[in-house]
Write a protein that holds these residues in place. Sequence first.
Motif, short mmCIF file in Angstrom:
data_model
loop_
_atom_site.label_atom_id
_atom_site.label_comp_id
_atom_site.label_asym_id
_atom_site.label_seq_id
_atom_site.Cartn_x
_atom_site.Cartn_y
_atom_site.Cartn_z
N TRP A 13 0.84 -1.20 0.00
CA TRP A 13 0.00 0.00 0.00
C TRP A 13 0.88 1.24 0.00
N HIS B 232 -3.78 4.46 0.38
CA HIS B 232 -4.28 4.96 1.66
C HIS B 232 -5.26 6.12 1.45
N ARG C 82 -7.21 -1.96 6.29
CA ARG C 82 -5.88 -1.61 5.82
C ARG C 82 -4.87 -2.65 6.30
#
Length: 76
Positions: free
Chosen positions: A16, A21, A50
């Motif tokens: 990521w 994000h 996440r």
Amino acid sequence: MNSPLGVALNGDAARWGVTEHLLATAVDALLGANWQRGGGKGQRPKPVKRPDARAEKRRREYVGRLERLGLIKTGG
């Protein structure tokens, strides 16, 4: 650091970047706004999951311990 080394050191969290994000944050905001506009009825929306670098590190340490004890074998 979306490289093989980055993934090896940090697990899925390395996959990521800032863009991912920011997109997850935007989706969370949209879901929350839609829920509010609907009068807050129903279950509050859950945020986008996440990656957690700490969880991946704990998993690798646990697997390493099991390997050293001879309880599991991995290809690595």
